[in-house]
Write an enzyme that holds these catalytic residues in place. Structure first.
Site, PDB file in Angstrom:
ATOM      1  N   LYS A  16       9.078 -12.182  -4.001  1.00 45.12           N
ATOM      2  CA  LYS A  16       7.803 -12.023  -3.294  1.00 45.12           C
ATOM      3  C   LYS A  16       6.617 -12.112  -4.251  1.00 45.12           C
ATOM      4  CE  LYS A  16       8.723  -7.928  -1.570  1.00 45.12           C
ATOM      5  NZ  LYS A  16      10.107  -7.602  -1.947  1.00 45.12           N
ATOM      6  N   ARG A  30       6.442  -1.282   4.213  1.00 44.82           N
ATOM      7  CA  ARG A  30       7.844  -1.114   3.857  1.00 44.82           C
ATOM      8  C   ARG A  30       8.550  -0.143   4.788  1.00 44.82           C
ATOM      9  NH1 ARG A  30       7.568  -2.578  -1.829  1.00 44.82           N
ATOM     10  NH2 ARG A  30       9.579  -2.520  -2.853  1.00 44.82           N
ATOM     11  N   ARG A  65      15.669  -9.334 -14.741  1.00 45.97           N
ATOM     12  CA  ARG A  65      14.281  -8.889 -14.905  1.00 45.97           C
ATOM     13  C   ARG A  65      14.211  -7.614 -15.749  1.00 45.97           C
ATOM     14  NH1 ARG A  65      10.855  -7.949  -9.533  1.00 45.97           N
ATOM     15  NH2 ARG A  65      11.820  -5.905  -9.531  1.00 45.97           N
ATOM     16  N   ARG A  85      11.370  -3.125 -16.792  1.00 52.55           N
ATOM     17  CA  ARG A  85      10.943  -2.199 -15.750  1.00 52.55           C
ATOM     18  C   ARG A  85      11.948  -1.070 -15.616  1.00 52.55           C
ATOM     19  NH1 ARG A  85       8.811  -4.899 -10.250  1.00 52.55           N
ATOM     20  NH2 ARG A  85       9.988  -3.134  -9.418  1.00 52.55           N
ATOM     21  N   ARG A 126      17.301   1.058  -4.531  1.00 52.30           N
ATOM     22  CA  ARG A 126      16.205   0.306  -3.920  1.00 52.30           C
ATOM     23  C   ARG A 126      16.714  -0.579  -2.784  1.00 52.30           C
ATOM     24  NH1 ARG A 126      14.333  -2.382  -8.999  1.00 52.30           N
ATOM     25  NH2 ARG A 126      12.779  -3.488  -7.773  1.00 52.30           N
TER      26      ARG A 126
HETATM   27  P1  ADP Z   1      10.419  -4.581  -5.556  1.00 52.09           P
HETATM   28  O1  ADP Z   1      10.885  -5.424  -6.669  1.00 52.09           O
HETATM   29  O2  ADP Z   1      11.409  -3.552  -5.110  1.00 52.09           O
HETATM   30  O3  ADP Z   1       9.866  -5.377  -4.408  1.00 52.09           O
HETATM   31  P2  ADP Z   1       7.811  -3.382  -6.001  1.00 52.09           P
HETATM   32  O4  ADP Z   1       7.184  -3.768  -7.266  1.00 52.09           O
HETATM   33  O5  ADP Z   1       7.280  -3.955  -4.733  1.00 52.09           O
HETATM   34  O6  ADP Z   1       9.340  -3.651  -6.169  1.00 52.09           O
HETATM   35  O7  ADP Z   1       7.784  -1.790  -5.824  1.00 52.09           O
HETATM   36  C1  ADP Z   1       8.260  -0.923  -6.819  1.00 52.09           C
HETATM   37  C2  ADP Z   1       8.325   0.510  -6.307  1.00 52.09           C
HETATM   38  O8  ADP Z   1       7.015   0.935  -5.872  1.00 52.09           O
HETATM   39  C3  ADP Z   1       9.204   0.736  -5.080  1.00 52.09           C
HETATM   40  O9  ADP Z   1      10.570   0.896  -5.419  1.00 52.09           O
HETATM   41  C4  ADP Z   1       8.575   2.008  -4.498  1.00 52.09           C
HETATM   42  O10 ADP Z   1       8.951   3.155  -5.210  1.00 52.09           O
HETATM   43  C5  ADP Z   1       7.098   1.798  -4.740  1.00 52.09           C
HETATM   44  N1  ADP Z   1       6.441   1.123  -3.588  1.00 52.09           N
HETATM   45  C6  ADP Z   1       5.822  -0.095  -3.596  1.00 52.09           C
HETATM   46  N2  ADP Z   1       5.343  -0.400  -2.381  1.00 52.09           N
HETATM   47  C7  ADP Z   1       5.665   0.629  -1.574  1.00 52.09           C
HETATM   48  C8  ADP Z   1       5.478   0.910  -0.187  1.00 52.09           C
HETATM   49  N3  ADP Z   1       4.834   0.063   0.625  1.00 52.09           N
HETATM   50  N4  ADP Z   1       5.945   2.082   0.312  1.00 52.09           N
HETATM   51  C9  ADP Z   1       6.574   2.961  -0.466  1.00 52.09           C
HETATM   52  N5  ADP Z   1       6.800   2.767  -1.776  1.00 52.09           N
HETATM   53  C10 ADP Z   1       6.361   1.621  -2.328  1.00 52.09           C
END
Ligand code: ADP
Length: 190
Positions: free
Chosen positions: A14, A89, A128, A134, A145
């Site tokens: 994404k 989410r 990654r 990360r 996750r």
């Molecule tokens: P991913 O690679 O899982 O898409 P992101 O960079 O989008 O990772 O998000 C990393 C972390 O940030 C998530 O695992 C969560 O803890 C938090 N997070 C991000 N966006 C949201 C959301 N909309 N609602 C709740 N937690 C979120």
């Protein structure tokens, strides 16, 4: 105003695609993951609050995310469009987003889902972890996750299908091929 939600599990790509889409269309890219990580690395009160939750691979509270998104829309009041990456989410976040966009007078235009099988997802996330370091990319946390995704985020598919906004794009291949597929769907929707 075009409001695109880029949808898919962690590791679907994404973030990479959102940057390209935003650049091409002159839309504002909003990654809630990036926003939260910046808060954590700057050690802000919000960052201190969410650090442990994120590192465990759990979801940050809806309340906080909604607050963040409200300020995003205020800050970018003049935007031509948005690419939302990582939000909504949960069902609650999706409903609150609808309310926010109703106030702005521009509903969600399209929900584009990047389809990637689970084995490929885990491989990408582990890769990654090595490249970007990360903290939430360890095998244990990745599993968490994905569980969060299946439990809280996947129900959004039906929510947006009912609204006839949900479209899928195959998310395995070269970055450029995937971008082309996405661009075609966006053009058809505009
Ligand atoms: P991913 O690679 O899982 O898409 P992101 O960079 O989008 O990772 O998000 C990393 C972390 O940030 C998530 O695992 C969560 O803890 C938090 N997070 C991000 N966006 C949201 C959301 N909309 N609602 C709740 N937690 C979120």
């Amino acid at each position: 105003m075009f409001n695109l939600i880029l949808f898919g599990p962690p590791g679907a790509g994404k973030g990479t695609q959102a940057i390209k889409i935003a650049e091409k269309n002159n839309w504002v890219h909003i990654s809630t993951g990036d926003i939260l990580r910046a808060e954590v690395s700057q050690g802000t009160p919000l960052g201190l609050k969410v650090k442990a939750v994120m590192e465990a691979g759990h979801l940050v509270s809806d309340e906080l995310l909604i607050e963040i998104m409200e300020s995003v829309f205020v800050k970018h009041a003049a935007a031509k469009g948005f690419v939302l990456d990582g939000f909504p989410r949960t069902l609650n976040q999706a409903q609150e987003l609808d309310k926010m966009l109703l106030k702005l007078g521009h509903p969600v235009s399209l929900v584009l889902s990047l389809e990637v099988n689970e084995e490929e997802l885990v491989n990408r996330l582990l890769k990654r972890a090595i490249e970007q370091g990360r903290k939430d990319d360890t095998e244990e946390v990745i599993k968490n996750r994905l569980v969060q995704y299946h439990h809280h985020t996947k129900p959004l598919i039906d929510y947006y299908k009912e609204k006839k906004l949900f479209k899928e794009v195959y998310g395995v291949g070269t970055m450029d091929d995937i971008f082309l597929s996405i661009s075609k769907v966006i053009e058809k929707t505009r």
